[in-house]
Design a protein around this motif. Structure first.
Motif, PDB file in Angstrom:
ATOM      1  N   TYR A   1       0.867  -1.170   0.000  1.00 29.06           N
ATOM      2  CA  TYR A   1       0.000   0.000   0.000  1.00 29.06           C
ATOM      3  C   TYR A   1       0.907   1.224   0.000  1.00 29.06           C
ATOM      4  CZ  TYR A   1      -3.643  -3.260   1.639  1.00 29.06           C
ATOM      5  OH  TYR A   1      -4.527  -4.301   1.765  1.00 29.06           O
ATOM      6  N   VAL A   2       0.792   2.043  -1.032  1.00 26.38           N
ATOM      7  CA  VAL A   2       1.619   3.247  -1.160  1.00 26.38           C
ATOM      8  C   VAL A   2       0.825   4.407  -0.574  1.00 26.38           C
ATOM      9  CG1 VAL A   2       2.837   4.771  -2.744  1.00 26.38           C
ATOM     10  CG2 VAL A   2       2.716   2.302  -3.213  1.00 26.38           C
ATOM     11  N   VAL A   3       1.263   4.865   0.618  1.00 27.96           N
ATOM     12  CA  VAL A   3       0.494   5.851   1.381  1.00 27.96           C
ATOM     13  C   VAL A   3       1.412   7.011   1.764  1.00 27.96           C
ATOM     14  CG1 VAL A   3      -1.354   6.028   3.097  1.00 27.96           C
ATOM     15  CG2 VAL A   3      -0.601   3.776   2.362  1.00 27.96           C
ATOM     16  N   THR A   4       2.140   7.494   0.778  1.00 32.21           N
ATOM     17  CA  THR A   4       3.109   8.574   0.962  1.00 32.21           C
ATOM     18  C   THR A   4       2.581   9.837   0.271  1.00 32.21           C
ATOM     19  OG1 THR A   4       4.243   7.922  -1.066  1.00 32.21           O
ATOM     20  CG2 THR A   4       5.037   6.947   1.007  1.00 32.21           C
ATOM     21  N   PRO A   5       3.213  10.994   0.490  1.00 29.99           N
ATOM     22  CA  PRO A   5       2.836  12.179  -0.292  1.00 29.99           C
ATOM     23  C   PRO A   5       2.954  11.915  -1.784  1.00 29.99           C
ATOM     24  CG  PRO A   5       4.198  12.815   1.576  1.00 29.99           C
ATOM     25  CD  PRO A   5       4.202  11.311   1.541  1.00 29.99           C
ATOM     26  N   ALA A   6       2.138  12.618  -2.575  1.00 34.19           N
ATOM     27  CA  ALA A   6       2.033  12.345  -4.010  1.00 34.19           C
ATOM     28  C   ALA A   6       3.351  12.513  -4.746  1.00 34.19           C
ATOM     29  CB  ALA A   6       0.981  13.246  -4.638  1.00 34.19           C
TER      30      ALA A   6
ATOM     31  N   ASP B   1       1.836  22.320   0.118  1.00 36.32           N
ATOM     32  CA  ASP B   1       2.843  22.592  -0.903  1.00 36.32           C
ATOM     33  C   ASP B   1       2.420  21.917  -2.208  1.00 36.32           C
ATOM     34  OD1 ASP B   1       5.095  22.789  -2.512  1.00 36.32           O
ATOM     35  OD2 ASP B   1       6.496  22.478  -0.849  1.00 36.32           O
ATOM     36  N   ARG B   2       2.064  22.706  -3.216  1.00 33.46           N
ATOM     37  CA  ARG B   2       1.615  22.134  -4.489  1.00 33.46           C
ATOM     38  C   ARG B   2       2.683  21.252  -5.131  1.00 33.46           C
ATOM     39  NH1 ARG B   2      -1.330  27.382  -7.282  1.00 33.46           N
ATOM     40  NH2 ARG B   2      -3.363  27.174  -6.265  1.00 33.46           N
ATOM     41  N   SER B   3       3.951  21.567  -4.902  1.00 31.97           N
ATOM     42  CA  SER B   3       5.017  20.780  -5.522  1.00 31.97           C
ATOM     43  C   SER B   3       5.165  19.403  -4.890  1.00 31.97           C
ATOM     44  CB  SER B   3       6.349  21.531  -5.421  1.00 31.97           C
ATOM     45  OG  SER B   3       6.786  21.607  -4.068  1.00 31.97           O
ATOM     46  N   LYS B   4       4.575  19.201  -3.699  1.00 32.19           N
ATOM     47  CA  LYS B   4       4.676  17.905  -3.016  1.00 32.19           C
ATOM     48  C   LYS B   4       3.342  17.153  -2.980  1.00 32.19           C
ATOM     49  CE  LYS B   4       8.442  19.413   0.021  1.00 32.19           C
ATOM     50  NZ  LYS B   4       8.856  19.663   1.429  1.00 32.19           N
ATOM     51  N   GLY B   5       2.247  17.894  -2.794  1.00 38.60           N
ATOM     52  CA  GLY B   5       0.950  17.232  -2.671  1.00 38.60           C
ATOM     53  C   GLY B   5      -0.034  17.593  -3.755  1.00 38.60           C
ATOM     54  N   GLY B   6       0.238  18.665  -4.488  1.00 42.50           N
ATOM     55  CA  GLY B   6      -0.645  19.068  -5.566  1.00 42.50           C
ATOM     56  C   GLY B   6      -1.662  20.117  -5.191  1.00 42.50           C
ATOM     57  N   GLY B   7      -1.766  20.436  -3.897  1.00 45.34           N
ATOM     58  CA  GLY B   7      -2.752  21.419  -3.471  1.00 45.34           C
ATOM     59  C   GLY B   7      -4.132  20.808  -3.310  1.00 45.34           C
TER      60      GLY B   7
ATOM     61  N   TYR C   1      -3.744  31.882  -1.603  1.00 41.98           N
ATOM     62  CA  TYR C   1      -2.977  32.727  -0.694  1.00 41.98           C
ATOM     63  C   TYR C   1      -1.569  32.167  -0.567  1.00 41.98           C
ATOM     64  CZ  TYR C   1      -3.564  29.118   2.921  1.00 41.98           C
ATOM     65  OH  TYR C   1      -3.523  27.942   3.639  1.00 41.98           O
ATOM     66  N   MET C   2      -0.675  32.982  -0.058  1.00 37.25           N
ATOM     67  CA  MET C   2       0.707  32.554   0.139  1.00 37.25           C
ATOM     68  C   MET C   2       0.862  31.958   1.528  1.00 37.25           C
ATOM     69  SD  MET C   2       2.354  33.088  -2.657  1.00 37.25           S
ATOM     70  CE  MET C   2       4.014  32.774  -2.047  1.00 37.25           C
ATOM     71  N   ARG C   3       1.375  30.736   1.576  1.00 38.84           N
ATOM     72  CA  ARG C   3       1.744  30.115   2.852  1.00 38.84           C
ATOM     73  C   ARG C   3       3.244  29.894   2.805  1.00 38.84           C
ATOM     74  NH1 ARG C   3      -0.521  26.903   7.119  1.00 38.84           N
ATOM     75  NH2 ARG C   3       1.011  25.418   7.922  1.00 38.84           N
ATOM     76  N   GLY C   4       3.980  30.742   3.517  1.00 39.11           N
ATOM     77  CA  GLY C   4       5.419  30.737   3.373  1.00 39.11           C
ATOM     78  C   GLY C   4       5.780  31.207   1.975  1.00 39.11           C
ATOM     79  N   ASN C   5       6.506  30.357   1.252  1.00 37.86           N
ATOM     80  CA  ASN C   5       6.891  30.697  -0.120  1.00 37.86           C
ATOM     81  C   ASN C   5       6.024  29.986  -1.157  1.00 37.86           C
ATOM     82  OD1 ASN C   5       9.092  32.335   0.697  1.00 37.86           O
ATOM     83  ND2 ASN C   5      10.336  30.496   1.051  1.00 37.86           N
ATOM     84  N   SER C   6       4.950  29.348  -0.696  1.00 31.75           N
ATOM     85  CA  SER C   6       4.142  28.537  -1.595  1.00 31.75           C
ATOM     86  C   SER C   6       2.744  29.131  -1.777  1.00 31.75           C
ATOM     87  CB  SER C   6       4.026  27.105  -1.042  1.00 31.75           C
ATOM     88  OG  SER C   6       3.219  26.304  -1.859  1.00 31.75           O
ATOM     89  N   LEU C   7       2.288  29.203  -3.035  1.00 35.77           N
ATOM     90  CA  LEU C   7       0.919  29.619  -3.331  1.00 35.77           C
ATOM     91  C   LEU C   7       0.025  28.406  -3.200  1.00 35.77           C
ATOM     92  CD1 LEU C   7      -0.881  32.016  -4.364  1.00 35.77           C
ATOM     93  CD2 LEU C   7      -0.523  31.083  -6.670  1.00 35.77           C
ATOM     94  N   ILE C   8      -1.058  28.541  -2.437  1.00 35.86           N
ATOM     95  CA  ILE C   8      -1.941  27.412  -2.169  1.00 35.86           C
ATOM     96  C   ILE C   8      -3.386  27.905  -2.167  1.00 35.86           C
ATOM     97  CG2 ILE C   8      -1.931  27.614   0.355  1.00 35.86           C
ATOM     98  CD1 ILE C   8      -1.628  24.289  -1.523  1.00 35.86           C
ATOM     99  N   GLU C   9      -4.323  27.028  -2.511  1.00 32.93           N
ATOM    100  CA  GLU C   9      -5.735  27.390  -2.477  1.00 32.93           C
ATOM    101  C   GLU C   9      -6.397  26.796  -1.240  1.00 32.93           C
ATOM    102  OE1 GLU C   9      -5.504  23.506  -4.801  1.00 32.93           O
ATOM    103  OE2 GLU C   9      -4.322  25.352  -4.618  1.00 32.93           O
ATOM    104  N   ASP C  10      -7.367  27.523  -0.655  1.00 34.02           N
ATOM    105  CA  ASP C  10      -8.124  26.965   0.462  1.00 34.02           C
ATOM    106  C   ASP C  10      -9.617  26.831   0.134  1.00 34.02           C
ATOM    107  OD1 ASP C  10      -8.699  29.658   0.489  1.00 34.02           O
ATOM    108  OD2 ASP C  10      -8.193  29.987   2.589  1.00 34.02           O
TER     109      ASP C  10
END
Length: 349
Positions: free
Chosen positions: A67-72, A167-173, A204-213
């Motif tokens: 079962y692969v249950v890691t970040p994307a 982090d969109r670069s790790k989880g996709g947002g 919005y910006m969370r740290g250096n990352s743009l993310i949607e809520d």
């Protein structure tokens, strides 16, 4: 006996672990995670062998499935390595982070004789399967409109799930990491593809990352029906999850509230509630996704184990995981273009 290895022992990995102890002919043998504290939990609760390097787990000849249950961000490499190690694979959503990775996994899985399932537990909730059966029977006629929402709190989400979720670069947002659940559900319920979509989001910006809520998207089904999806991660801390779907057809409608455990059906054709009892509407309770008795996540895992034992092809498979991602990427494109975007299934630009 199907021997299981779990790669990634965070929140969802531990749900899968607990469920594995409740499934006949299934045994959790090993766990891999980078965090030594999580490995200690796996050892103490389940007596599992533990590894910080997942490749050591894959070297085990006695493990049939992982079962692969890691970040994307790590799904592609781990799924690829797992298939090459001759393991059956259950992969958490989303399938991967990029079109290139998704298309590569399409080929890797399809060329293999290993079983693969993407973890969309909503298909396996009892209410969902009841609804699917009624739609397929034509109880509400032709689908004209589907509306779904998924609303929860992301406050403290980094504690339970990890900072990567922001982090969109790790989880996709939010759009890729979470809305794939809803897009897969739409495809499965309707037996149709989503052909085009337009989205809006609060970013919005969370740290250096743009993310949607918060975001909303409207699209078309291939037979002309409309689908509307909205999501929010902005609920107050400790709020209950709000997860609902409405399916309106030419001759009736269905309403599901998965986290309040009921559904309502109304139909001009009538509903066969009991032998000889044709009613126009009904409401009844269900259980939640993560119930240890009949929850969707447990039922998906039971089904996957059964497919391995009976040599049957599990669904949702790699193509379902890929198409849910492709719808999500079209929404991301529309945020930039401000236009209706045609979904590019199976294409790598």
């Amino acid at each position: 006996m199907i021997n299981i290895g779990i790669i990634g022992f965070g929140w969802m990995g531990q749900i899968h672990a607990k469920n594995s102890t409740l499934i006949e002919d299934c045994k959790l043998k090993a766990v891999a995670d980078l965090d030594p504290q999580k490995l200690r939990i796996a050892e103490s609760l389940y007596g599992a062998d533990v590894y910080q390097d997942y490749r050591q787990l894959l070297d085990r000849k006695d493990i049939n499935a992982v079962y692969v249950v890691t970040p994307a961000t790590s799904h592609y490499q781990i799924v690829k390595d797992s298939i090459e190690a001759n393991k059956h694979v259950l992969c958490e959503k989303p399938l991967a982070l990029t079109p290139q990775e998704v298309n590569s996994l399409r080929e890797i899985v399809k060329k293999s004789d290993r079983k693969f399932i993407i973890c969309f537990p909503e298909r396996f909730a009892i209410s969902s399967q009841e609804v699917k059966d009624m739609i397929d029977q034509g109880v509400i006629g032709e689908i004209q409109y589907i509306r779904g929402n998924f609303r929860f709190t992301m406050k403290g989400h980094d504690v339970t799930h990890g900072e990567w979720v922001f982090d969109r670069s790790k989880g996709g947002g939010l759009i890729l990491e979470a809305s794939v659940h809803l897009w897969d559900f739409v495809r499965w319920l309707s037996n149709q593809e989503v052909t085009s979509v337009i989205g809006v989001a609060h970013e919005y910006m969370r740290g250096n990352s743009l993310i949607e809520d918060n975001f909303a998207a409207i699209g078309y089904l291939e037979k002309g029906g409309i689908v509307c999806i909205d999501m929010s991660g902005a609920f107050p801390k400790d709020s209950a999850t709000d997860k609902r779907f409405e399916i309106i057809g030419s001759e009736g409608y269905i309403y599901i509230d998965e986290f309040k455990n009921y559904m309502t059906i109304n139909s001009e054709r009538g509903i066969d509630a009991n032998p000889g009892m044709l009613v126009k509407g009904m409401t009844y309770k269900d259980v939640m996704w993560h119930s240890h008795v009949e929850g969707g996540a447990k039922r998906l895992q039971e089904y996957f184990i059964r497919c391995i034992k009976k040599n049957e092809e599990p669904k949702p498979g790699v193509e379902d995981g890929a198409r849910a991602c492709e719808i999500s990427w079209a929404i991301m494109d529309s945020l930039k273009s401000k236009k209706l975007e045609v979904i590019k299934y199976g294409k790598c630009e």
